[in-house]
Write an enzyme that holds these catalytic residues in place. Sequence first.
Site, short mmCIF file in Angstrom:
data_model
loop_
_atom_site.label_atom_id
_atom_site.label_comp_id
_atom_site.label_asym_id
_atom_site.label_seq_id
_atom_site.Cartn_x
_atom_site.Cartn_y
_atom_site.Cartn_z
N HIS A 77 -36.94 -42.98 -19.88
CA HIS A 77 -38.24 -42.75 -19.23
C HIS A 77 -38.62 -43.90 -18.30
O HIS A 77 -39.50 -43.74 -17.46
CB HIS A 77 -39.31 -42.57 -20.31
N MET A 129 -49.81 -45.91 -19.74
CA MET A 129 -48.68 -45.16 -20.27
C MET A 129 -48.30 -44.13 -19.20
O MET A 129 -49.08 -43.83 -18.30
CB MET A 129 -49.04 -44.49 -21.60
N ASN A 134 -48.11 -40.96 -18.84
CA ASN A 134 -48.93 -39.78 -18.56
C ASN A 134 -50.19 -40.08 -17.77
O ASN A 134 -50.87 -39.16 -17.33
CB ASN A 134 -49.31 -39.08 -19.87
#
Length: 190
Positions: free
Chosen positions: A19, A64, A66
């Site tokens: 990620h 983060m 998102n």
Amino acid sequence: MKCIVGLGNIGKRFELTRHNIGFEVIDYILKKHNFSLDKQKFKGAYTIERLNGDKVLFIEPMTMMNLSGEAVGPLMDYYNVEVEDLIVLYDDLDLSQGQIRLRQKGSAGGHNGMKSIIKHLGTDQFKRIRIGVGRPTNGMSVPDYVLQKFSKEEMITMDKVIEHSAHAVEAFIESSRFDHVMNQYNGEVN
């Protein structure tokens, strides 16, 4: 001014995870040119540097994944960066490891970091480099997979992908013809 955004999650435990591949490309470029993310504002670590005579804003959101748009949108507004001068680097499950795909625009494709940026910019009409990390095998969940570190064997391929992606970013900075950059850098990295 061009704006280069790498997506990832903050914190040591996320370093070298699938990620965080966007962060890895930004870090590679910064290290190569002796730059560092020496400023923080609007939930983002950033720097403004000159690269090949062009002013460039490099951003790593300090949210983060998102919530990435909470950093990108305000920093672009603050520095008056046009959306056509933005490129975002992020992991893509639908591309196999070793592939990158440059695109002029497009949907988030299920990527929550991209969803957040699209929401905060109010458009999906910006350039991006999708970096293939492949899909999980052996029944592993997608969240566990993208937060897993690359193996040593995978890093041999991913180091080449990071370098290739960095060259694509540098070509984007130098060129007014993104279609040429796409033709040169899209595909499998050897």
